[in-house]
Enzyme design. Structure first.
Site, PDB file in Angstrom:
ATOM      1  N   LEU A   1      44.262  32.539 -43.595  1.00 16.77           N
ATOM      2  CA  LEU A   1      44.416  31.919 -42.292  1.00 16.77           C
ATOM      3  C   LEU A   1      44.870  30.484 -42.513  1.00 16.77           C
ATOM      4  O   LEU A   1      44.097  29.631 -42.950  1.00 16.77           O
ATOM      5  CB  LEU A   1      43.097  31.954 -41.512  1.00 16.77           C
ATOM      6  CG  LEU A   1      42.561  33.355 -41.216  1.00 16.77           C
ATOM      7  CD1 LEU A   1      41.278  33.273 -40.436  1.00 16.77           C
ATOM      8  CD2 LEU A   1      43.588  34.173 -40.472  1.00 16.77           C
ATOM      9  N   ASP A   2      46.128  30.211 -42.214  1.00 11.17           N
ATOM     10  CA  ASP A   2      46.676  28.889 -42.435  1.00 11.17           C
ATOM     11  C   ASP A   2      46.109  27.892 -41.434  1.00 11.17           C
ATOM     12  O   ASP A   2      45.592  28.252 -40.382  1.00 11.17           O
ATOM     13  CB  ASP A   2      48.206  28.911 -42.303  1.00 11.17           C
ATOM     14  CG  ASP A   2      48.828  29.823 -43.349  1.00 11.17           C
ATOM     15  OD1 ASP A   2      48.234  29.949 -44.431  1.00 11.17           O
ATOM     16  OD2 ASP A   2      49.886  30.400 -43.071  1.00 11.17           O
ATOM     17  N   LYS A   3      46.231  26.598 -41.738  1.00 10.58           N
ATOM     18  CA  LYS A   3      45.694  25.555 -40.874  1.00 10.58           C
ATOM     19  C   LYS A   3      46.331  25.565 -39.493  1.00 10.58           C
ATOM     20  O   LYS A   3      45.721  25.146 -38.520  1.00 10.58           O
ATOM     21  CB  LYS A   3      45.894  24.189 -41.533  1.00 10.58           C
ATOM     22  CG  LYS A   3      45.043  23.991 -42.780  1.00 10.58           C
ATOM     23  CD  LYS A   3      45.258  22.624 -43.376  1.00 10.58           C
ATOM     24  CE  LYS A   3      44.402  22.417 -44.623  1.00 10.58           C
ATOM     25  NZ  LYS A   3      44.621  21.100 -45.246  1.00 10.58           N
TER      26      LYS A   3
END
Length: 214
Positions: free
Chosen positions: A70-72
């Site tokens: 889950l990317d920022k």
């Protein structure tokens, strides 16, 4: 009362304590596959108020999470305009095993593109640098072409942010549709968009046995 050796309790009816503190019951493991539609981000919640893939599996009755980085920016491995296979589970051990770098499992996409179609497969499959960053080679073949659009099958082993879209842009192609049809040993099949189902025993067995995962 003090439990005897080998005695078991029912967490649904009994209060289980160790040194006076409640013992959290281990939830039953759940494994399900979602056909993520367009417009949903791959995250549990979104501070920008966007629809999340987790909302679509909320009726499974358990707290599950998507298997993937889950990317920022909350785009995750499947951005909001990408559709297809997304695994959810509450089995953190299996999720970590599947995501370990040594498990270079196939991620198979069907990509509808327009633009510089001639030689597109070769340009994509020979790509080793993506916007200055080294990438592993992709396997690419053309499934069909109609007029100025083509459908390509692209197989990658990494999960870089928006990798397929960035590769196509670098190769002079515009992505019209991006659909993940397989991840690990899981095939999307005919699961309708926005729907989920539990994995079969065979699918779970294959998944846990894939590439040394136990």
């Amino acid at each position: 009362r003090v439990a005897g050796l080998g005695e078991s309790g029912d967490p649904e009816r009994d209060t289980l304590l160790v040194d006076g503190r409640p013992v959290a019951a281990t939830p039953e493991p759940v494994y399900l596959m979602l056909n993520k539609p367009r417009g949903y981000v791959t995250t549990l919640s979104d501070e920008r108020g966007r629809k999340t893939a987790a909302e679509l599996v909320a009726d499974c009755g358990r707290r599950v999470f998507p298997v993937g980085r889950l990317d920022k920016d909350s785009e995750g491995r499947l951005d909001r305009n990408t559709t297809g296979v997304l695994l959810f589970t509450n089995d953190g051990t299996l999720a970590q095993q599947l995501l370990h770098p040594r498990h270079q499992v196939d991620k198979v996409y069907q990509v509808t593109v327009s633009g510089a179609l001639e030689g597109a497969e070769e340009r994509l499959s020979r790509m080793r640098m993506l916007e200055g960053e080294p990438i592993q080679p992709a396997q690419v073949r053309r499934l069909s072409q109609k007029g100025e659009t083509a459908v390509l099958e692209v197989i990658i082993h990494q999960g870089k942010n928006r990798q397929i879209r960035r590769m196509c842009r670098q190769a002079g192609l515009s992505v019209l549709r991006l659909r993940r049809v397989q991840e690990h040993t899981l095939y999307l099949g005919n699961l309708p968009s926005g729907k989920w189902r539990y994995l079969t025993d065979k699918e779970l067995q294959d998944l846990k046995g894939s590439d040394g995962v136990e």
